[in-house]
Design an enzyme around this catalytic site. Structure first.
Site, PDB file in Angstrom:
ATOM      1  N   LYS A  11      15.918  42.077 -26.575  1.00 44.18           N
ATOM      2  CA  LYS A  11      16.373  40.712 -26.334  1.00 44.18           C
ATOM      3  C   LYS A  11      16.289  40.379 -24.826  1.00 44.18           C
ATOM      4  O   LYS A  11      16.083  41.286 -24.007  1.00 44.18           O
ATOM      5  CB  LYS A  11      17.812  40.575 -26.861  1.00 44.18           C
ATOM      6  CG  LYS A  11      17.897  40.733 -28.393  1.00 44.18           C
ATOM      7  CD  LYS A  11      19.340  40.635 -28.880  1.00 44.18           C
ATOM      8  CE  LYS A  11      19.435  40.765 -30.398  1.00 44.18           C
ATOM      9  NZ  LYS A  11      20.837  40.683 -30.877  1.00 44.18           N
ATOM     10  N   TYR A  51      17.323  33.526 -37.292  1.00 45.28           N
ATOM     11  CA  TYR A  51      18.771  33.683 -37.492  1.00 45.28           C
ATOM     12  C   TYR A  51      19.333  32.661 -38.476  1.00 45.28           C
ATOM     13  O   TYR A  51      20.514  32.324 -38.400  1.00 45.28           O
ATOM     14  CB  TYR A  51      19.502  33.597 -36.151  1.00 45.28           C
ATOM     15  CG  TYR A  51      19.403  34.859 -35.307  1.00 45.28           C
ATOM     16  CD1 TYR A  51      19.799  36.100 -35.812  1.00 45.28           C
ATOM     17  CD2 TYR A  51      18.930  34.815 -34.003  1.00 45.28           C
ATOM     18  CE1 TYR A  51      19.721  37.264 -35.051  1.00 45.28           C
ATOM     19  CE2 TYR A  51      18.846  35.987 -33.229  1.00 45.28           C
ATOM     20  CZ  TYR A  51      19.249  37.206 -33.762  1.00 45.28           C
ATOM     21  OH  TYR A  51      19.176  38.355 -33.000  1.00 45.28           O
ATOM     22  N   ASN A 114      23.767  42.265 -26.759  1.00 45.92           N
ATOM     23  CA  ASN A 114      23.623  43.618 -27.321  1.00 45.92           C
ATOM     24  C   ASN A 114      22.188  44.168 -27.313  1.00 45.92           C
ATOM     25  O   ASN A 114      21.844  45.057 -28.066  1.00 45.92           O
ATOM     26  CB  ASN A 114      24.296  43.716 -28.694  1.00 45.92           C
ATOM     27  CG  ASN A 114      23.669  42.812 -29.742  1.00 45.92           C
ATOM     28  OD1 ASN A 114      22.620  42.202 -29.495  1.00 45.92           O
ATOM     29  ND2 ASN A 114      24.289  42.731 -30.899  1.00 45.92           N
ATOM     30  N   HIS A 117      17.380  43.932 -31.283  1.00 54.03           N
ATOM     31  CA  HIS A 117      17.473  43.534 -32.691  1.00 54.03           C
ATOM     32  C   HIS A 117      16.708  44.531 -33.554  1.00 54.03           C
ATOM     33  O   HIS A 117      15.685  45.066 -33.121  1.00 54.03           O
ATOM     34  CB  HIS A 117      16.858  42.145 -32.893  1.00 54.03           C
ATOM     35  CG  HIS A 117      16.578  41.823 -34.344  1.00 54.03           C
ATOM     36  ND1 HIS A 117      17.542  41.294 -35.176  1.00 54.03           N
ATOM     37  CD2 HIS A 117      15.470  42.000 -35.120  1.00 54.03           C
ATOM     38  CE1 HIS A 117      17.033  41.158 -36.403  1.00 54.03           C
ATOM     39  NE2 HIS A 117      15.769  41.570 -36.384  1.00 54.03           N
ATOM     40  N   GLU A 128      10.002  39.525 -41.045  1.00 57.50           N
ATOM     41  CA  GLU A 128      10.084  39.371 -39.599  1.00 57.50           C
ATOM     42  C   GLU A 128       8.825  39.873 -38.892  1.00 57.50           C
ATOM     43  O   GLU A 128       8.415  39.316 -37.877  1.00 57.50           O
ATOM     44  CB  GLU A 128      11.336  40.093 -39.070  1.00 57.50           C
ATOM     45  CG  GLU A 128      12.622  39.418 -39.544  1.00 57.50           C
ATOM     46  CD  GLU A 128      13.890  40.216 -39.251  1.00 57.50           C
ATOM     47  OE1 GLU A 128      13.815  41.287 -38.606  1.00 57.50           O
ATOM     48  OE2 GLU A 128      14.976  39.757 -39.668  1.00 57.50           O
TER      49      GLU A 128
END
Ligand code: DAT
Ligand code: MG
Length: 178
Positions: A11, A51, A114, A117, A128
């Site tokens: 990310k 998302y 965080n 992913h 994905e």
């Protein structure tokens, strides 16, 4: 024992903090196979599609802002059991609860930052990564041949396009799997 694909993404915080190599390393050392890799500026529409299950959550708008705030590193990793194993390597969603030794446990402190992913199921792995585009080429649209579900309605290639994934055999393959 089914070969799976998982979508792993560093990310924007992971890219900005210089953790790309560290994160890639963990999947490489484990022994999974890299079949797709790119640096990419995610746009709002893609973030929202990725998302979409979290649309009703209070943190959704800030999540979309975060994911589109800078470049991400998009990866496809392949292997037997790779989806669940990658989730273990990544650790719990909340980095403070993630075990030491996991990526989030070692490298992050907050859920909203965080660093990485990972797909949560083999079906989402296909969706994905865009893996089903390869299946389309090979087998026609009958995804049920591989997934056992036959449900194509929820599928859309999210992060990779046709021609961006590489099929190859690593030289170390016989030393990883008997
Ligand atoms: P994961 O990324 O572990 O699969 P998820 O799919 O439930 O977790 O949520 C996707 C991302 O949304 C997560 O990595 C960070 C953000 N998120 C989830 N729960 C959150 C919360 N309670 N507060 C803030 N951000 C959250
Ligand atoms: Mg998730």
């Amino acid at each position: 024992e089914q070969v799976e694909q998982t979508y792993i993404m560093v990310k924007p915080d992971g890219v900005q903090r210089g953790l790309v190599g560290e994160i890639i390393s963990r999947f490489e050392r484990k022994g999974f196979k890299l079949t797709g890799l790119k640096l990419f500026q995610c746009h709002k529409e893609l973030a929202e599609e990725h998302y979409k299950d979290l649309k009703t959550k209070s943190f959704y708008p800030t999540l979309i802002d975060y994911i589109t705030s800078g470049p991400v590193v998009c990866m496809v990793w392949e292997g037997v059991g790779v989806v669940a194993s990658a989730r273990k390597l990544i650790g719990s969603t909340n980095p403070l609860q993630a075990e030491p030794g996991t990526i989030r446990g070692d490298l992050a402190v907050q859920t909203g930052r965080n660093v990485v992913h990972g797909s949560d199921s083999p079906e989402n792995g296909k969706r994905e990564t865009g893996r089903f585009l390869l299946l389309k080429e090979k087998k026609g649209w009958d995804l049920s041949v591989e997934s056992g579900t036959g449900d194509l309605s929820s599928l859309a290639a999210l992060w990779f396009k046709e021609g961006e994934l590489c099929e190859w055999t690593p030289a170390q393959a016989p030393w990883l799997m008997e």
